[in-house]
Design an enzyme around this catalytic site. Structure first.
Site, PDB file in Angstrom:
ATOM      1  N   LYS A 161     -14.656   0.849  28.757  1.00  0.00           N
ATOM      2  CA  LYS A 161     -16.069   0.927  28.385  1.00  0.00           C
ATOM      3  C   LYS A 161     -16.666  -0.481  28.367  1.00  0.00           C
ATOM      4  O   LYS A 161     -15.940  -1.435  28.111  1.00  0.00           O
ATOM      5  CB  LYS A 161     -16.227   1.572  27.001  1.00  0.00           C
ATOM      6  CG  LYS A 161     -15.562   2.923  26.846  1.00  0.00           C
ATOM      7  CD  LYS A 161     -16.280   4.013  27.602  1.00  0.00           C
ATOM      8  CE  LYS A 161     -15.625   5.371  27.356  1.00  0.00           C
ATOM      9  NZ  LYS A 161     -16.311   6.464  28.043  1.00  0.00           N
ATOM     10  N   HIS A 165     -10.155  14.272  36.549  1.00  0.00           N
ATOM     11  CA  HIS A 165     -11.214  14.378  35.549  1.00  0.00           C
ATOM     12  C   HIS A 165     -12.040  15.621  35.855  1.00  0.00           C
ATOM     13  O   HIS A 165     -12.215  15.988  37.011  1.00  0.00           O
ATOM     14  CB  HIS A 165     -12.105  13.133  35.556  1.00  0.00           C
ATOM     15  CG  HIS A 165     -12.965  13.034  34.331  1.00  0.00           C
ATOM     16  ND1 HIS A 165     -14.115  13.771  34.173  1.00  0.00           N
ATOM     17  CD2 HIS A 165     -12.826  12.306  33.195  1.00  0.00           C
ATOM     18  CE1 HIS A 165     -14.652  13.495  32.991  1.00  0.00           C
ATOM     19  NE2 HIS A 165     -13.889  12.614  32.378  1.00  0.00           N
TER      20      HIS A 165
END
Length: 475
Positions: A175, A294
């Site tokens: 992140k 994902h």
């Protein structure tokens, strides 16, 4: 054969429209081991009988259309048609039913999830006679499963490649998900891996944007992996997202990852598509790469209780198409996931055989024969206080992935990784000593804080963070 269901040319062609239930509702039908079985949650329009609604689903997802056509006489519809063979009301819901449909195996191309879904969840979901329609579960027969390669490697092969046993694997999504340069991104990867994580991960949004082109990211992440491996003596990996705008570009990125010698790549399998995913899975098996999956966009399809498709169906499809990891909710984090339902499809991903269990949302007994298992990934809003629950819920064969729960540590990325690794090791040791993680979890974490200042700092930061909302998807 009943005159109602006689569809051969000897009957003669009679133009017009007739009720679907005359041909496609067959409660006397005994399912075959080779049939694909589907459980649909059907909400008919007012005035439409459940038998007609269930038959309409069977017809429109197999051989039927809105009117009688003369070419019906050129084939045997009794061999190829879908059949609604059982209907049961949904407890607690008005005018809602579970309709069971059996499809002959000859309707589907071998080894193609794309073709299977095009038939079963194609145009029928826009059918006007239905207010809503949801595919709850599929039974995929062994005869069809054996036409698929499945996961590139599977759980045991992955553990052997990584030389890591007896505990869940630890990961972290880097992140901020967008905006970092490739060099700064690689720095974050290195710090997390050096601190004790097994994997770091590209966010699903990260492909090849102007601020960080894919080739630069791959190079800096590979450097980070090798540096962390040299310093820790452990095998490390980073999920390099190979998802791209074309299949050719996706494979090109996977080829470059293989040339760098990294252990794993990643794909967004729903947005990328099942054809692309199966192609990438085949490449990964042939070239020794693990494949992380994902599920971006899944909630568009699976979150509404009455319409769409349950994630357990998408999970089964992924096991057929191919992937070594897949995100599967957390039960305790920020994303949707009711415990028993989540554990139901987690078992469908990992186990060779799962029994029918309606309390966990499993409508059919499913055998996977020799198809390798898939590691479920718990990710989304989790931190060190969740570690005992995650270890207890998911067990050893899982990946526990802390993004903000690593990079949000007040002392930095590496201490955040240390905190998670210490918390995991403490929970595994306590479990192996016979302690109850569900009851003693907080005590176990507090005890570990005494000899890990990194864990103590993390516990202080996230001591009051909770995501307590009622799950939308319930039995």
């Amino acid at each position: 054969m009943s005159p109602q269901t006689e569809t051969k040319s000897s009957v003669g062609f009679k133009a017009g429209v007739k009720d679907y239930k005359l041909t496609y509702y067959t409660p006397e039908y005994e399912t075959l081991d080779t049939d694909i079985l589907a459980a649909f949650r059907v909400t008919p329009q007012p005035g439409v009988p459940p038998e007609e609604a269930g038959a309409a689903v069977a017809a429109e997802s197999s051989t039927g259309t809105w009117t009688t056509v003369w070419t019906d006489g050129l084939t045997s519809l009794d061999r190829y048609k879908g059949r609604c063979y059982h209907i049961e009301p949904v407890a607690g819901e008005e005018n809602q039913y579970i309709c069971y449909v059996a499809y002959p195996l000859d309707l589907f191309e071998e080894g193609s999830v794309t073709n299977m879904f095009t038939s079963i969840v194609g145009n029928v979901f826009g059918f006007k006679a239905l207010r809503a329609l949801r595919l709850e579960d599929l039974r995929v027969p062994v005869a069809y499963i054996k036409t698929f390669q499945g996961p590139p490697h599977g759980i045991q092969v992955e553990r052997d490649k990584l030389n890591k046993y007896g505990r869940p694997l630890l990961g972290c999504t880097i992140k901020p998900k967008l905006g970092l340069s490739a060099k700064n991104y690689g720095r974050a990867v290195y710090e997390c891996l050096r601190g004790g994580l097994d994997f770091t991960k590209d966010d699903e949004n990260v492909n090849s944007q102007p601020f960080m082109r894919w080739r630069d990211r791959f190079l800096f992440c590979a450097e980070a992996i090798y540096k962390a491996q040299a310093e820790t003596g452990e095998i490390k990996g980073h999920y390099l997202n190979a998802t791209a705008g074309t299949c050719e570009e996706m494979i090109k990125r996977a080829v470059f990852a293989r040339e760098l010698g990294v252990p794993i790549v990643m794909h967004d399998y729903i947005t990328g598509g099942f054809t692309a995913n199966t192609s990438l899975a085949h490449y990964c098996r042939d070239n020794g790469l693990l494949l992380h999956i994902h599920r971006a966009m899944h909630a568009v399809i699976d979150r509404q209780k009455n319409h769409g498709m349950h994630f357990r169906v998408l999970a089964k499809a992924l096991r057929l198409s191919g992937g070594d990891h897949i995100h599967a909710g957390t039960v305790v984090g920020k994303l949707e996931g009711e415990r028993e339902i989540t554990l139901g499809f987690v078992d469908l991903l990992r186990d060779d055989f799962t029994e029918k269990d309606r309390s966990r949302g499993i409508y059919f007994t499913q055998s996977w024969v020799s198809t390798p298992g898939v590691l479920p990934v718990a990710s989304g809003g989790i931190h060190v206080w969740h570690m005992p629950a995650l270890t207890e819920i998911f067990g050893d064969d899982s990946v526990l992935q802390f993004g903000g729960g690593t990079l949000g540590h007040p002392w930095g990325n590496a201490p955040g990784a240390v905190a998670n690794r210490v918390a995991l090791e403490a929970c595994v040791q306590a479990r192996n000593e016979g302690r109850d993680l569900a009851r003693e979890g907080n005590t176990i974490i507090r005890e570990a804080c005494k000899w890990s200042p990194e864990l103590a700092a993390a516990c202080e930061v996230w001591k009051e963070i909770k995501f307590e909302f009622q799950a939308m998807d319930t039995i």
